[in-house]
Motif scaffolding. Sequence first.
Motif, short mmCIF file in Angstrom:
data_model
loop_
_atom_site.label_atom_id
_atom_site.label_comp_id
_atom_site.label_asym_id
_atom_site.label_seq_id
_atom_site.Cartn_x
_atom_site.Cartn_y
_atom_site.Cartn_z
N SER A 227 0.78 -1.25 -0.06
CA SER A 227 0.04 0.03 -0.02
C SER A 227 0.71 1.25 0.05
O SER A 227 0.72 2.16 -0.86
CB SER A 227 -0.96 -0.02 1.14
OG SER A 227 -1.47 -1.23 1.44
N GLN A 271 -7.07 -5.19 3.19
CA GLN A 271 -7.52 -3.62 2.82
C GLN A 271 -8.31 -3.18 4.14
O GLN A 271 -9.39 -4.02 4.59
CB GLN A 271 -8.33 -3.69 1.53
CG GLN A 271 -7.61 -3.77 0.33
CD GLN A 271 -6.55 -2.76 0.00
OE1 GLN A 271 -6.74 -1.51 0.16
NE2 GLN A 271 -5.69 -3.08 -0.52
N LYS A 278 -12.43 -8.53 -3.18
CA LYS A 278 -10.90 -9.04 -3.83
C LYS A 278 -11.11 -10.26 -4.31
O LYS A 278 -12.11 -11.16 -4.17
CB LYS A 278 -10.14 -9.23 -2.65
CG LYS A 278 -9.60 -7.64 -2.24
CD LYS A 278 -8.36 -7.73 -1.15
CE LYS A 278 -8.09 -8.83 -0.50
NZ LYS A 278 -7.17 -8.56 0.45
N GLY B 233 -5.81 -3.17 8.17
CA GLY B 233 -6.38 -4.23 7.16
C GLY B 233 -6.89 -5.48 7.73
O GLY B 233 -7.68 -6.01 7.16
N SER B 277 -4.88 4.03 0.99
CA SER B 277 -6.16 3.07 0.64
C SER B 277 -5.98 3.30 -0.76
O SER B 277 -5.56 3.94 -1.54
CB SER B 277 -7.26 3.64 1.47
OG SER B 277 -7.78 4.52 0.77
#
Lengths: 340, 340, 392
Positions: A227, A271, A278, B233, B277
């Motif tokens: 990320s 996430q 996903k 996450g 994000s």
Amino acid sequence: MSATKTKNENIVEIKNLKKYYPITAGIFQRVIGHIKAVDDVSFVIPRGKTVGLVGESGCGKTTISKCILRAVDPTSGEIHLNTEDGTNNVADMREKDLRPLRREMQMIFQDPFSSLNPRMNLFDIVSEPLLLNGIKSRIERQDRVEELLSKVGLRPEYMVRFPHAFSGGQRQRIGIARALALNPSLIVCDEPVSGLDVSVQAQVINLLMDLQDELGLSYLFVSHDLSIVRQISDSIQVMYLGRLVENGTPDEIFSSPKHPYTEALISAVPQADPDVTKNHQTLIGEIPNPSNPPDGCYFHPRCAYATDECKITNPGLTVDKSGRSFSCHNAKDIKLSGLI
Amino acid sequence: MTTKNKLDKETSILEVRGLKTYFYTADGIVRAVDGVDLDIFPKRTLGIVGESGCGKSITTKSILRLIDHPGRIIEGQVNLKGDTPKDTVDITQLKNNGTQLRQIRGGRISMIFQEPMTSFSPIHTVGNQITEAIRLHSNLDKIEANELAEDWLIRVGMSNPSQRLKQYAFELSGGQRQRAMIAMALCTNPDVLIADEPTTALDVTTQAQVLDLLKEMQEKNGMSIIMITHDLGVIAELADDVSVMYLGKVVESGTIRQVFKNPKHPYTQALLSSIPSLATGHRERLPILTGTIPHPQARPKGCPFNPRCKDFIEGTCEISFPEQEIIEEGHLVNCHLYNK
Amino acid sequence: MNYLSRIKNRLLNKNDIPEEIEEPIIQDDVSIQIATQRQLIWRRFKRHRLGFASAIVVLLFYVLVLFADFFSTSLPVKYGAARGFMPPQGIQFFEEGHFLSVCKVNGERDMESFLMVHTQDCNVRESITLFGKGYEYKLWGLFKTERHLFGMTNPDANADEWIHIMGTDKQGRDVYSRLMHGTRVSLTIGLIGVALSIVFGIFIGSISGYYGGLIDSLLQRFIEIIRSVPTIPLYMGFSSAFPEDWTINQVYFMITIIISLFAWTDLARVIRGRFLSLRDEDFVVAARLNGASTMRVVFVHMLPSFYSHVIAQASLALPLMIITETSLSYLGLGLRPPAVSYGVLLKDAQNVQAVAHTPWLFLPGVAVIVVILALNFMGDGIRDAADPYQEV
């Protein structure tokens, strides 16, 4: 080496870099094999841009950064550093020829607690590069240290304090100030925020981006955190077991990965958004032992799309029309999905 | 006292009320856990999220009474429910290392840790340790326990389970060790599994495997999980409910959807917005949380977050710690902004 | 600090202050933040009560070493058969108008056991002056003086006939004075030995640890060979090799050297281990990448981490030296009379008669135990205080 009138657009060009560690056995230390920490890697770092180097343990990203800085000596390959004075192949230069070039490339370390000498105060730590490179005058160094500390958001009067007085995030800033002391062109950031709290990570990342805009620095950003790499990089190189499997811009990589490992890596990253769906591709198996990698494509034992060819031959680096490169036999045939 | 969150949850199986664990060090008192309320429901996962110094690890260790000198649980209840209301046990009142407590540890409440290497004894085989756990909490003999251990290794997806039983912890890879630890924790069919940063030390792809495994085990066995991590996450993917902690206090709690989509406490908001994000633009500067986490002995008065809070209300926030307010059913926050 | 005031002025003029100013993590205690490593270690050491108390005890012992003659009442070799095996005689306070005084002791040989029997006759008394005069000596070999802690007021009375705080040995020599001189010898052999082994240990250990590889392997094998040599036969061989005509001092010196030739290996191994781990620490790598020379890396970055460990190690090696010397001399392989050390003193207690009739001859043993325990605790305290990454 030629000194070109217009600056080369890449600050670093890496060609066919290899770093093999010998495995020895027996009393006489016979070499029985090699750990191929870095296995024929080539990429460039454009001037003023950030290249993200991403991968898991054993992928060789830290070794590459050590080779660039010549903290270890590469086994073979070329690392061209393009400075104002010309181009030099850093990979095989002798130490004393290398010394003047070291000013151009600096490093920021992962562990904020071991990257600063606990017995030196901030002034000594940040001014050491200056001292070692000819700036002996104390007043001059003090001025420069004040400037550097302010740039990274620390009060200059902190220079009399010692590292134990500061938090992890602050210590990273001190490390950044030290790295900036000699006005380098390239900074290699080796997992600079992995050891920090989440809220502090953003501070340091913002600082790095601000400094890049202000000073025109080039970064090699090494991390396992996709990320952050996605946020800060202009281009991303994905590595697996010493080999480059894919590269591209963050958008390209995240929306349309071309290598199954990249796809798996993206889907594995958790996430922080409950609404994200996903493509849940949990990888089977484990990362192989680097001293005993699989035949052919290193990734084939874990790959959902592996064919027979993958077990035998190593796919080289293919470059497609848009300039992206990837290392997969079946890239044209498989449809991979990134983040939706 | 908390109002019960009903929604579609059954009554809680474990509840923590007003837990306070203080450390009496030579430098002063460290209020590691300073009045914490938690509710753990059957078949649901509670994520406890916070940064260093928030007390999340100490909270779970207090639940299992694993606090050593100079720390002490000075106040609060940890109520483990039984089949009938009369069977409720307050763990804080049990005799230290007495029979009842030892039955609960490993029997009704199990724990897995961040560093699996140090959780296993280096001089006993993996099989030895799993069968020991089984036999401590059941009447099975050695052979039956061994079979059950092998069965569990299969359930956690370990390759070559019969061989693994005879191996030592250092012979296994990181992911395998975590699986073995999960097997060891679950083989006694606990009601609650406490997972203290179980994936922080693992590669991303291995982490995905372990998280999948935990989800699968929860579905099959019906246990509750308390997941401690700083990785938002991971919480979003695995947890159903979440409690956000800061400096020893819970500042916000609710379901994942409530807290992540509609965060009310300024700290939660800052935390969520400081991680990159999908919505983060390329090289966008993330909003940062100013300041650093205060030293444990220099805790701010009133609401501990007040020096860093963007919504600081002078005259209120530095005076008293806010009462708990209900945003909607199940979503609780401790913040003066929402005082009715 | 003049640059600090310049900085303050600049800040007051509000130049170049970025928006996000960081606050230090410990709000109040600035003194901790500017404390150097040494100061931090000292603070932590003071809190370790046993270690600190032991350090004071050790200090007191070394005061005795420096002022051995000052504290003694008679020359250690002064003998008198009539005073043989006298039990400890106390000093009396405030008797007959004297602040301090001592009674006369008459000795007679018992004709049946042939032991000397001593009786106190307190009608005959001599006064003692603090900081009075006694035998002449050279303080630290430089200044001639006659001052002692206890001196006879009457210039005609001899301290060596009157004052026997810890009794006498077979030849009538004052045990207390011999203990003072023995302390001097035993503790200085220890110090010199430790100093030498520190030098050897640091030198070999750092080369071994810094370069690693083949050099390290060779040096480690060398160390192992040295450690595997059986020491007692070696010492016996060496001491019989000393020429007969050597003076006590020369023998003393050679013994020191010999002991330290074997004692440096522990320190070398510890230092080598630390060097090996420090070599890869990030801040060392950072210095090397900035072009620091090997000398600078070793002396500025690596060795300072060792000071406290070396001190801790040394204070733990010192007892070893003392015990080694004591044991050797006790066995007759080290120092011999007329030299005085703990070992020589304990040799006199090496028989049943001492246990049965003259237990005060064991007092040097008490001294050995006390000083060794004190050194051990002090070493523990320093070692515990020395971790650089611990919070204060």
